[in-house]
Design a protein around this motif. Structure first.
Motif, PDB file in Angstrom:
ATOM      1  N   TYR A  50     -29.689  24.980  -5.629  1.00 11.49           N
ATOM      2  CA  TYR A  50     -29.737  24.052  -6.598  1.00 11.49           C
ATOM      3  C   TYR A  50     -29.581  22.624  -5.576  1.00 11.49           C
ATOM      4  O   TYR A  50     -28.872  22.353  -4.755  1.00 11.49           O
ATOM      5  CB  TYR A  50     -28.814  24.157  -7.819  1.00 11.49           C
ATOM      6  N   GLN A  60     -28.907  18.509  -6.535  1.00 15.11           N
ATOM      7  CA  GLN A  60     -28.406  17.650  -7.657  1.00 15.11           C
ATOM      8  C   GLN A  60     -28.335  16.465  -7.180  1.00 15.11           C
ATOM      9  O   GLN A  60     -27.693  16.135  -5.794  1.00 15.11           O
ATOM     10  CB  GLN A  60     -26.908  18.114  -7.955  1.00 15.11           C
ATOM     11  N   GLN A  75     -27.414  13.425 -12.168  1.00 13.21           N
ATOM     12  CA  GLN A  75     -28.191  14.170 -13.056  1.00 13.21           C
ATOM     13  C   GLN A  75     -27.713  15.608 -12.820  1.00 13.21           C
ATOM     14  O   GLN A  75     -26.787  16.103 -12.104  1.00 13.21           O
ATOM     15  CB  GLN A  75     -29.621  14.280 -12.183  1.00 13.21           C
ATOM     16  N   ALA A  76     -28.449  16.431 -13.851  1.00 14.99           N
ATOM     17  CA  ALA A  76     -27.959  18.057 -13.594  1.00 14.99           C
ATOM     18  C   ALA A  76     -28.266  18.513 -12.471  1.00 14.99           C
ATOM     19  O   ALA A  76     -29.569  18.249 -11.923  1.00 14.99           O
ATOM     20  CB  ALA A  76     -28.713  18.672 -15.053  1.00 14.99           C
ATOM     21  N   PRO A  77     -27.920  19.654 -12.055  1.00 13.68           N
ATOM     22  CA  PRO A  77     -28.524  20.331 -10.903  1.00 13.68           C
ATOM     23  C   PRO A  77     -30.028  20.957 -11.223  1.00 13.68           C
ATOM     24  O   PRO A  77     -30.472  21.098 -12.398  1.00 13.68           O
ATOM     25  CB  PRO A  77     -27.562  21.628 -10.873  1.00 13.68           C
ATOM     26  N   LEU A 126     -32.921  23.982  -9.871  1.00  9.68           N
ATOM     27  CA  LEU A 126     -33.101  24.912  -9.205  1.00  9.68           C
ATOM     28  C   LEU A 126     -34.416  24.733  -8.233  1.00  9.68           C
ATOM     29  O   LEU A 126     -35.219  24.468  -8.720  1.00  9.68           O
ATOM     30  CB  LEU A 126     -33.264  26.171 -10.077  1.00  9.68           C
ATOM     31  N   TYR A 154     -26.375  23.176  -3.638  1.00 11.70           N
ATOM     32  CA  TYR A 154     -25.408  24.234  -3.473  1.00 11.70           C
ATOM     33  C   TYR A 154     -26.163  25.470  -3.661  1.00 11.70           C
ATOM     34  O   TYR A 154     -27.264  25.625  -4.201  1.00 11.70           O
ATOM     35  CB  TYR A 154     -24.821  24.021  -5.200  1.00 11.70           C
ATOM     36  N   GLY A 206     -21.232  27.779  -4.053  1.00 12.82           N
ATOM     37  CA  GLY A 206     -20.746  27.418  -2.929  1.00 12.82           C
ATOM     38  C   GLY A 206     -20.072  25.790  -2.966  1.00 12.82           C
ATOM     39  O   GLY A 206     -20.423  25.274  -4.211  1.00 12.82           O
ATOM     40  N   GLY A 207     -19.395  25.238  -1.963  1.00 13.32           N
ATOM     41  CA  GLY A 207     -18.786  24.006  -2.250  1.00 13.32           C
ATOM     42  C   GLY A 207     -19.762  22.825  -2.138  1.00 13.32           C
ATOM     43  O   GLY A 207     -19.232  21.499  -2.479  1.00 13.32           O
ATOM     44  N   GLY A 208     -21.096  23.151  -1.796  1.00 17.90           N
ATOM     45  CA  GLY A 208     -22.038  22.027  -1.691  1.00 17.90           C
ATOM     46  C   GLY A 208     -22.085  21.206  -0.541  1.00 17.90           C
ATOM     47  O   GLY A 208     -21.395  21.080   0.113  1.00 17.90           O
TER      48      GLY A 208
END
Lengths: 107, 120
Positions: free
Chosen positions: A34, A36, A40-42, A44, A85, A99-101
């Motif tokens: 994803y 982000q 904003q929203a993530p 895909l 992510y 994941g932690g990004g």
């Protein structure tokens, strides 16, 4: 189950960015990615193994083997600057793991 | 086209119960394989999956938050509700609902998110 991502990756415009996602035998799982952007929203960008939703450019690709999955972004531009992510389904425990990004910076 | 939108309080007192509603369109939770999830994100931190509910009312919860969460659906209203009890300031963040790809485990459509602050 845990997924490990580097906190940050920096690349110059026009080059290739590679963002890794580490996990035990992650190569046996489907990894989804994803993007982000701030506020904003993530979104895909890669799902299943290396599939892209409609509208995602083919500069984005995914690979996965052993204990590491990788999101590759070719010919990076300023618009790709974002947090990324990875995500899997942990079937042994029936839950979703993120994941932690990784913050991608375009220099 | 699938759309989702979260609604609920912006401010919740510690120890209270948070109730969030996800209103969606473009699909039916009566359809085989359909599912809706909740995911949250503390300010400046990573995404954290909370729960999802399937078309057949099967539910999955985050192991770490299972005891505090309850997810339900109202298919007649096209809504999914998440309740989280015993709220703490550490629960402050943006709460997203998202559509699970049919019979799969990735999130293909997301709501815009709603910011919830836990404070007295």
């Amino acid at each position: 189950y845990e997924l490990t991502q580097p906190p940050s990756v920096s690349v110059a415009p026009g080059t290739t960015a590679r963002i890794t996602c580490g996990g035990d035998k992650i190569g046996t799982k489907s990894v989804h990615w994803y993007q982000q952007k701030p506020g904003q929203a993530p979104l895909l960008v890669i799902y299943y193994r290396d599939d892209r939703p409609s509208g995602i450019p083919d500069r984005f690709s995914g690979s996965n083997s052993g204990n590491t999955a990788t999101l590759t972004i070719n010919t990076v531009d300023a618009g790709d600057e974002a947090d990324y992510y990875c995500q899997v389904w942990d079937s042994s425990n029936s839950h979703v793991v993120f994941g932690g990004g990784t913050k991608l910076t375009v220099l | 086209q699938i759309t989702l939108k979260e609604s609920g309080p912006t401010l919740v007192r510690p120890t209270e119960t948070l109730t969030l509603t996800c209103s969606f369109s473009g699909f039916s939770l009566n359809s085989i394989g359909a599912a809706v999830a909740w995911i949250r994100q503390p300010p400046g931190k990573a995404l954290e999956w909370l729960a999802f509910i399937y078309w057949d009312d099967d539910k999955r919860y985050s192991p770490s938050l299972r005891s505090r969460l309850a997810i339900s659906k109202d298919t007649s209203k096209n809504q999914v509700v998440l309740k989280m009890n015993n709220m703490d300031p550490e629960d402050t963040g943006t709460y997203f609902c998202a559509h699970l790809a049919v019979s799969a485990y990735w999130f293909d459509f997301w709501g815009q998110g709603t910011l919830v602050t836990i404070s007295s």
